[in-house]
Each structure stands twice: as structure tokens, then as C-alpha cells.
Design a protein around this motif. Structure first.
Motif, PDB file in Angstrom:
ATOM      1  N   ASP A 133       0.816  -1.221   0.000  1.00  0.00           N
ATOM      2  CA  ASP A 133       0.000   0.000   0.000  1.00  0.00           C
ATOM      3  C   ASP A 133       0.849   1.269   0.000  1.00  0.00           C
ATOM      4  OD1 ASP A 133      -2.360  -1.651   0.462  1.00  0.00           O
ATOM      5  OD2 ASP A 133      -1.575  -1.871   2.493  1.00  0.00           O
ATOM      6  N   ALA A 134       2.140   1.119   0.295  1.00  0.00           N
ATOM      7  CA  ALA A 134       3.018   2.280   0.353  1.00  0.00           C
ATOM      8  C   ALA A 134       4.409   1.870  -0.098  1.00  0.00           C
ATOM      9  CB  ALA A 134       3.078   2.847   1.775  1.00  0.00           C
ATOM     10  N   ILE A 135       5.147   2.839  -0.632  1.00  0.00           N
ATOM     11  CA  ILE A 135       6.513   2.555  -1.081  1.00  0.00           C
ATOM     12  C   ILE A 135       7.449   3.634  -0.533  1.00  0.00           C
ATOM     13  CG2 ILE A 135       6.076   3.713  -3.297  1.00  0.00           C
ATOM     14  CD1 ILE A 135       8.081   1.677  -4.525  1.00  0.00           C
ATOM     15  N   PHE A 136       8.494   3.199   0.124  1.00  0.00           N
ATOM     16  CA  PHE A 136       9.468   4.090   0.752  1.00  0.00           C
ATOM     17  C   PHE A 136      10.661   4.244  -0.180  1.00  0.00           C
ATOM     18  CE2 PHE A 136      13.056   4.327   4.025  1.00  0.00           C
ATOM     19  CZ  PHE A 136      12.946   5.708   4.170  1.00  0.00           C
ATOM     20  N   ILE A 137      11.009   5.502  -0.509  1.00  0.00           N
ATOM     21  CA  ILE A 137      12.101   5.788  -1.445  1.00  0.00           C
ATOM     22  C   ILE A 137      13.079   6.746  -0.762  1.00  0.00           C
ATOM     23  CG2 ILE A 137      12.715   6.579  -3.761  1.00  0.00           C
ATOM     24  CD1 ILE A 137       9.730   6.159  -4.517  1.00  0.00           C
ATOM     25  N   PRO A 138      14.110   6.241  -0.089  1.00  0.00           N
ATOM     26  CA  PRO A 138      15.064   7.105   0.617  1.00  0.00           C
ATOM     27  C   PRO A 138      16.130   7.642  -0.336  1.00  0.00           C
ATOM     28  CG  PRO A 138      15.594   4.813   1.035  1.00  0.00           C
ATOM     29  CD  PRO A 138      14.385   4.808   0.154  1.00  0.00           C
ATOM     30  N   ASP A 139      15.807   8.694  -1.045  1.00  0.00           N
ATOM     31  CA  ASP A 139      16.756   9.279  -1.991  1.00  0.00           C
ATOM     32  C   ASP A 139      16.461  10.759  -2.149  1.00  0.00           C
ATOM     33  OD1 ASP A 139      18.846   9.496  -3.780  1.00  0.00           O
ATOM     34  OD2 ASP A 139      18.196   7.817  -5.044  1.00  0.00           O
ATOM     35  N   GLU A 140      17.321  11.452  -2.840  1.00  0.00           N
ATOM     36  CA  GLU A 140      17.206  12.890  -3.002  1.00  0.00           C
ATOM     37  C   GLU A 140      16.127  13.244  -4.028  1.00  0.00           C
ATOM     38  OE1 GLU A 140      20.890  13.307  -6.174  1.00  0.00           O
ATOM     39  OE2 GLU A 140      21.241  13.642  -4.042  1.00  0.00           O
ATOM     40  N   PRO A 141      15.673  14.512  -4.073  1.00  0.00           N
ATOM     41  CA  PRO A 141      14.588  14.917  -4.977  1.00  0.00           C
ATOM     42  C   PRO A 141      14.881  14.645  -6.453  1.00  0.00           C
ATOM     43  CG  PRO A 141      14.986  16.618  -3.343  1.00  0.00           C
ATOM     44  CD  PRO A 141      16.067  15.613  -3.174  1.00  0.00           C
ATOM     45  N   SER A 142      16.141  14.798  -6.864  1.00  0.00           N
ATOM     46  CA  SER A 142      16.465  14.593  -8.281  1.00  0.00           C
ATOM     47  C   SER A 142      16.187  13.166  -8.730  1.00  0.00           C
ATOM     48  CB  SER A 142      17.934  14.944  -8.541  1.00  0.00           C
ATOM     49  OG  SER A 142      18.792  14.108  -7.779  1.00  0.00           O
ATOM     50  N   LYS A 143      16.262  12.214  -7.805  1.00  0.00           N
ATOM     51  CA  LYS A 143      15.924  10.817  -8.141  1.00  0.00           C
ATOM     52  C   LYS A 143      14.429  10.569  -7.964  1.00  0.00           C
ATOM     53  CE  LYS A 143      19.758   9.342  -9.602  1.00  0.00           C
ATOM     54  NZ  LYS A 143      20.674   8.506  -8.836  1.00  0.00           N
ATOM     55  N   ALA A 144      13.860  11.120  -6.907  1.00  0.00           N
ATOM     56  CA  ALA A 144      12.432  10.922  -6.667  1.00  0.00           C
ATOM     57  C   ALA A 144      11.599  11.481  -7.824  1.00  0.00           C
ATOM     58  CB  ALA A 144      12.027  11.579  -5.349  1.00  0.00           C
ATOM     59  N   GLU A 145      12.046  12.587  -8.410  1.00  0.00           N
ATOM     60  CA  GLU A 145      11.282  13.197  -9.511  1.00  0.00           C
ATOM     61  C   GLU A 145      11.336  12.343 -10.774  1.00  0.00           C
ATOM     62  OE1 GLU A 145      14.467  16.295 -11.542  1.00  0.00           O
ATOM     63  OE2 GLU A 145      13.627  16.796  -9.580  1.00  0.00           O
ATOM     64  N   LEU A 146      12.331  11.451 -10.881  1.00  0.00           N
ATOM     65  CA  LEU A 146      12.408  10.508 -12.006  1.00  0.00           C
ATOM     66  C   LEU A 146      11.630   9.233 -11.698  1.00  0.00           C
ATOM     67  CD1 LEU A 146      16.208  10.766 -12.910  1.00  0.00           C
ATOM     68  CD2 LEU A 146      14.302  11.855 -14.085  1.00  0.00           C
ATOM     69  N   ILE A 147      11.690   8.794 -10.453  1.00  0.00           N
ATOM     70  CA  ILE A 147      11.050   7.527 -10.070  1.00  0.00           C
ATOM     71  C   ILE A 147       9.540   7.649 -10.066  1.00  0.00           C
ATOM     72  CG2 ILE A 147      10.753   5.886  -8.165  1.00  0.00           C
ATOM     73  CD1 ILE A 147      13.690   6.450  -7.417  1.00  0.00           C
ATOM     74  N   ALA A 148       8.995   8.740  -9.521  1.00  0.00           N
ATOM     75  CA  ALA A 148       7.542   8.872  -9.377  1.00  0.00           C
ATOM     76  C   ALA A 148       6.801   8.741 -10.711  1.00  0.00           C
ATOM     77  CB  ALA A 148       7.208  10.200  -8.695  1.00  0.00           C
ATOM     78  N   PRO A 149       7.198   9.424 -11.805  1.00  0.00           N
ATOM     79  CA  PRO A 149       6.500   9.237 -13.087  1.00  0.00           C
ATOM     80  C   PRO A 149       6.636   7.820 -13.627  1.00  0.00           C
ATOM     81  CG  PRO A 149       7.819  11.250 -13.116  1.00  0.00           C
ATOM     82  CD  PRO A 149       8.205  10.495 -11.885  1.00  0.00           C
ATOM     83  N   GLN A 150       7.769   7.180 -13.386  1.00  0.00           N
ATOM     84  CA  GLN A 150       7.952   5.813 -13.885  1.00  0.00           C
ATOM     85  C   GLN A 150       7.072   4.825 -13.114  1.00  0.00           C
ATOM     86  OE1 GLN A 150      12.031   4.588 -14.861  1.00  0.00           O
ATOM     87  NE2 GLN A 150      12.656   6.749 -14.827  1.00  0.00           N
ATOM     88  N   LEU A 151       6.841   5.090 -11.830  1.00  0.00           N
ATOM     89  CA  LEU A 151       5.875   4.263 -11.089  1.00  0.00           C
ATOM     90  C   LEU A 151       4.498   4.374 -11.721  1.00  0.00           C
ATOM     91  CD1 LEU A 151       6.911   5.110  -7.405  1.00  0.00           C
ATOM     92  CD2 LEU A 151       7.028   2.846  -8.461  1.00  0.00           C
ATOM     93  N   ALA A 152       4.103   5.596 -12.055  1.00  0.00           N
ATOM     94  CA  ALA A 152       2.799   5.815 -12.691  1.00  0.00           C
ATOM     95  C   ALA A 152       2.729   5.136 -14.049  1.00  0.00           C
ATOM     96  CB  ALA A 152       2.526   7.311 -12.822  1.00  0.00           C
ATOM     97  N   TYR A 153       3.824   5.197 -14.811  1.00  0.00           N
ATOM     98  CA  TYR A 153       3.851   4.580 -16.143  1.00  0.00           C
ATOM     99  C   TYR A 153       3.580   3.080 -16.059  1.00  0.00           C
ATOM    100  CZ  TYR A 153       5.694   2.807 -20.547  1.00  0.00           C
ATOM    101  OH  TYR A 153       5.832   2.158 -21.740  1.00  0.00           O
ATOM    102  N   TRP A 154       4.155   2.441 -15.029  1.00  0.00           N
ATOM    103  CA  TRP A 154       3.958   1.001 -14.869  1.00  0.00           C
ATOM    104  C   TRP A 154       2.713   0.688 -14.034  1.00  0.00           C
ATOM    105  CZ3 TRP A 154       6.233  -2.057 -18.112  1.00  0.00           C
ATOM    106  CH2 TRP A 154       7.453  -1.673 -18.678  1.00  0.00           C
ATOM    107  N   ASP A 155       1.807   1.642 -13.959  1.00  0.00           N
ATOM    108  CA  ASP A 155       0.517   1.465 -13.279  1.00  0.00           C
ATOM    109  C   ASP A 155       0.645   1.183 -11.780  1.00  0.00           C
ATOM    110  OD1 ASP A 155      -0.960   2.037 -15.493  1.00  0.00           O
ATOM    111  OD2 ASP A 155      -1.303  -0.049 -16.075  1.00  0.00           O
TER     112      ASP A 155
END
Length: 519
Positions: free
Chosen positions: A367-389
Motif C-alpha cells: 500500500d506504500a513505497i518508501f524511497i530514501p533518496d534525493e529529490p532529483s531521483k524521486a522526480e524521475l522515479i515517481a513518473p515511472q511508477l505511474a507509467y507502470w501502473d
């Protein structure tokens, strides 16, 4: 037997001599040889015991020789050895010489606190000894060197080198605190002695020694090079406030404190927020395969177990990685068929083609995903999570996510994400707003978390050192560990028995174009 290195035979033969003879001319050298034998066996405490037996039977000329032996062995003794020997040696023995030599050794090593303890014990136990006068002179000299100056506060920060940006930010917070407490009527007038660590861990121990010689009440800092500084401050019994996330720093000793936002504190607050406020009990972790990411991953996984929650998936990525498809697919357990239908060229075709129903949402087991990284990585990861539904899950980050950049670059994909931090500029708390206004007036720019933590640390240090009941560094250290809640720029702060700060971190959530505080 001794000259041939036959230690076991020496002990057996000597025992027989001691048992069957009271001849001093025979017993004194026998005890001496036994002492020498135990030195060769690595047992200095046993050696002192037998040298003491020799001393008790020796004439004046022999006693001088035995004392020389004692001087050569005293630095081999451990604290435990000294305690046991002091307890068991008779008054008419080597005990007085042992106590004096040990205190002298500590004095020569610069360990003035231990040296003074040793000289005082010697003077009290042997007031008629001929070395008492010299011991008292050395005690006076130690007092002069270690006199407590409550108005003098040491500060060591990286003002040059790779971490100078952090050091200069912290210094601004500390100087603002000094301005606030340094009103015209205040006595004694506070002095801040600032030293540059140069971001060099090998320099900090020497700086602590310099602070000790300047008789500072306590030390604020350093930031990233804290371990050696903390060890030296503990040895010299100087209270030190470290500003670091480095693990196990307060455990170095009772004079070591820390006021910083630690991984443990962040993970604890994040998990409590997710579980208590969002009812989330199934988590996944996506982390960078480097020290920061691995530290947070392990802490989160272990603490989740403590809360009775489940970490159902863990995946890592390289620190330089920009395509996160593989770890996302692994966490979401996306099949090959679904992967084919999701890929960009096929998604539209399948959605409009007769006989093909639209893709159903991914059946996630978290139900939740923890991503311990800086904003420059989080801003790349978040759209890719959405892309893979991978949608409708609670995104969780560390205080690094408390950045306008994340919202600017990935606002659509990070909505409702939660994070924690020690400082929240939009807080309506009176002390927070006073701090912000004062900082902006003095420096013409807004403060951040580092400035806030340094400011609060300095305010606590200044106020405690100025307290009328504080008459020594030990008093100061003890007072810091008393239950209290200092209300400052980073909320309520107190210190537990180990010296670590206890803080209530802000629980924040991304809503629209800003961060809001969760109730």
C-alpha cells in the motif's frame, strides 16, 4: 630458569622457596624474579603484586631498585588492574608509589581530569608521604589549566573544504542565537570561539585540545567529522554537541550529545505516521544501492517488523541509474504479458482494438513505497511508477524530499506523498516565526533545517552554561540530561540518558504546490 625462559618452572620453584623460607636475602630476589616472569607472561598486575611482596621485605637500598621496576611496568596496567591493586595492596607497600606514578602518567599524557583524581586519592591516603607537596602543586597546576569558563563556548565547523556550505549555514544559526542572548545587561558576556575543521577528521582532536586549553564550557560541533572530536571531548570531560547523523556517536560517552535529525528518528516518525494516520501496514522499499539508501532500508525494514507491519518487497538501483523499470517491475510483480501491453507503442493499440479490454489496475501487494533518496531521483522515479501502473500507493520519503524542486518537477506524480523534517517554515508556532523573522532580518535570506538545528543547539548550550547552578563541566553535563523541553525553531527538544536529542519531527504531506503539516 628465568634466564632460560622457563616461566612455568620459575613459578613452581619460587613457590617452594616462598613456602619453606623466611630469609629476606632469599625472598626479596625471589619475589623480584617472579615479578619479572609475570611481566614476560603479559600479566603486569601479578608482577606488581610480587614486586610489592619484595618491597615489604626489602631494605632501603633494595626499595629504590623495586620502585624503578614499578615505573617501568605502570603504563602496562589497565584501569581494572589499578582498581584491584589499589584495593588489595597494604598501606606499608608500593601502593603510595603506584598511585603517584599512575597520576603522573595521566598528567604527562594530558589527561588532567584523571590525573587530578589520582593525585587527590594519593594525598588523601598518604598525607605524610614526601611526594605530597609535589602532588598538591600539580593539582593546583591542573586546576589552572582546566578552570571552567562558563561564558566561553567553543564552536568547530567545516568552514572550508568540501562541506563548507553546510558549516557556514550552521554558523549563521549559531551566531543568530548568540545575538539573541547577548543583551547589554547579560553577565557574564558570552564569547563564541569559532574554529574551522577544514572538513578534515584528523584536525578535530587537536582542536578539542585547543578548546580545553582555552577552558571552554562546552563545544558545539563538528558536523560530519564527529567521532574523533567526540572521543577526545569525552576523554577530557568537555560536553560536546555534535551536529551529525553518524551512527553511535552519543554512545561514545556521557559528555557527548547530539542534536540532529537522525535516520532512526525519521524512520520511526514516518512509520508511525503511515500506520496511524493512513492505516498502511504493507510496505515496499525502493532504495539506492549506496550507504545512505542501505542505512534507511535496513532501519525501515527492521522497524516495520517491530510495528507488526509487513515489508513485502525490497529492490535497489544503482546511484547513477535513471531508468527504474526493472526494480519497479520486480516490486509490482508485473508479468511479461502485462509488460508488453503497458509499453508505450502498444498501450493505445490494445485500448482501442476490438476484443481487447482496457488493462485492469495492477494487483499490488503493498500500500506504500518508501524511497530514501534525493529529490532529483524521486522526480524521475515517481513518473515511472505511474507509467507502470503502480498507482494509488502512498509515496514516502526522507527529509531530503522537503524541497520545492520535487514539487516543481514532478507535482502530478507526488501528490499526497508524506515525509518528515525537523524544520517547517510555514509552522504557526511562535518560536519558529520569531526565528525566521530574526534570521531574515540579520541575513536577508530565509533559513533552512541546518540553520534551525544549529540555532536551537546554541540556544540550549548558552542557556545551560549560564545557569547559576552550573559550576563545572560535570554540572553542565548533568543538567543537560535532566528532563526538559526546550521549545525552539525545530520544535521541542530534550536529551535522553545517552545524550541523543528527543524531537517531535514535523509530519508533512504534498498537496498541490506546497507542503502541508499533518495534524
Amino acid at each position: 630458569l628465568y634466564s632460560e625462559g622457563k616461566s612455568r618452572e620459575v613459578v613452581l620453584r619460587a613457590s617452594a622457596i616462598i613456602k619453606n623460607s623466611d630469609d629476606k636475602d632469599l625472598l626479596v630476589p625471589t619475589y623480584m624474579i617472579l615479578g619479572d616472569t609475570y611481566i614476560s607472561l603479559g600479566s603486569p598486575a601479578d608482577a606488581v603484586f610480587f614486586y610489592n611482596s619484595a618491597y615489604s621485605k626489602a631494605d632501603s637500598s633494595q626499595k629504590g631498585q623495586i620502585i624503578k621496576k614499578l615505573k617501568s611496568v605502570v603504563d602496562l596496567l589497565s584501569r581494572k588492574d589499578v582498581t584491584l591493586l589499589s584495593r588489595h595492596l597494604d598501606r606499608d607497600s608500593l601502593k603510595s608509589h603506584l598511585l603517584y606514578l599512575l597520576a603522573s602518567m595521566e598528567y604527562e599524557s594530558g589527561n588532567y581530569t584523571e590525573a587530578k583524581k589520582g593525585f587527590l586519592e594519593f594525598v588523601e591516603a598518604f598525607p605524610q608521604d614526601q611526594a605530597v607537596e609535589q602532588a598538591n602543586l600539580l593539582i593546583q597546576e591542573i586546576d589552572q589549566k582546566t578552570a571552567f569558563r562558563r561564558e566561553r563556548i567553543g564552536c568547530m565547523l567545516p568552514l572550508s573544504g568540501p562541506y563548507q556550505a553546510w558549516g557556514n549555514r550552521a554558523l549563521k544559526g549559531i551566531q543568530l542565537a548568540l545575538n539573541r542572548v547577548r543583551s547589554p545587561g547579560n553577565k557574564p558576556k558570552l564569547q563564541l570561539v569559532v574554529k574551522d575543521t577544514g572538513s578534515d577528521p584528523d584536525r578535530v582532536a587537536r582542536l578539542v585540545q585547543e578548546f580545553d586549553e582555552q577552558r571552554v564550557a562546552l563545544i558545539i560541533g563538528p558536523m560530519l567529522t564527529s567521532k574523533k572530536a567526540a572521543m577526545e571531548a569525552q576523554k577530557r570531560e568537555i560536553p560536546i554537541f555534535t551536529l551529525t547523523q553518524q551512527a553511535r556517536i552519543p554512545e561514545i560517552g556521557e559528555y557527548v550529545f547530539r542534536n540532529f535529525i537522525t535516520p532512526e528518528l525519521q524512520v520511526e516518525t514516518l512509520l508511525a505516521c503511515a500506520i496511524e494516520k493512513f492505516g498502511t501496514r504493507r510496505f515496499a522499499i525502493l532504495y539506492p544501492d549506496e550507504t545512505y539508501g542501505k542505512t534507511y532500508m535496513k532501519l525501515f525494514r527492521d522497524r516495520a517488523i517491530y510495528y507488526g507491519a509487513d515489508v513485502v518487497g525490497v529492490a535497489s538501483y544503482a546511484p547513477t541509474q535513471t531508468d527504474f523499470s526493472l526494480p519497479i517491475k520486480r516490486l509490482a510483480k508485473i508479468s511479461k504479458d502485462r509488460e508488453k501491453r503497458i509499453s508505450a507503442p502498444h498501450r493505445r493499440r490494445y485500448a482501442g482494438k476490438t476484443g481487447h479490454s482496457p488493462l485492469k489496475p495492477v494487483a499490488l501487494d503493498f500500500d506504500a513505497i518508501f524511497i530514501p533518496d534525493e529529490p532529483s531521483k524521486a522526480e524521475l522515479i515517481a513518473p515511472q511508477l505511474a507509467y507502470w501502473d503502480v498507482k494509488q500507493v502512498l509515496l514516502m520519503g526522507t527529509n531530503l524530499w522537503h524541497s520545492d524542486r520535487l514539487i516543481t518537477k514532478a507535482r502530478k506524480y507526488v501528490q499526497d506523498a508524506i515525509l518528515v523534517d525537523a524544520f517547517y517554515a510555514q509552522s504557526d508556532k511562535r518560536e519558529v516565526q520569531i526565528f525566521i523573522r530574526s534570521f531574515e532580518k540579520l541575513y536577508g535570506q530565509p533559513p533552512g533545517p541546518i540553520e534551525g538545528l544549529a540555532y536551537d543547539t546554541a540556544m540550549i548550550a548558552f542557556q545551560t552554561a549560564a545557569h547559576p547552578e552550573v559550576r563545572s563541566r560535570k554540572n553542565l553535563k548533568d543538567r543537560l540530561k535532566q528532563p526538559s523541553n526546550y521549545e525552539g525553531a525545530t520544535g521541542l527538544t530534550s536529551f535522553n540518558t545517552t545524550g541523543d536529542a528527543q524531537k517531535e519531527l514535523y509530519q508533512l504531506q504534498i498537496k498541490g504546490r506546497k507542503f502541508i503539516e499533518l495534524d
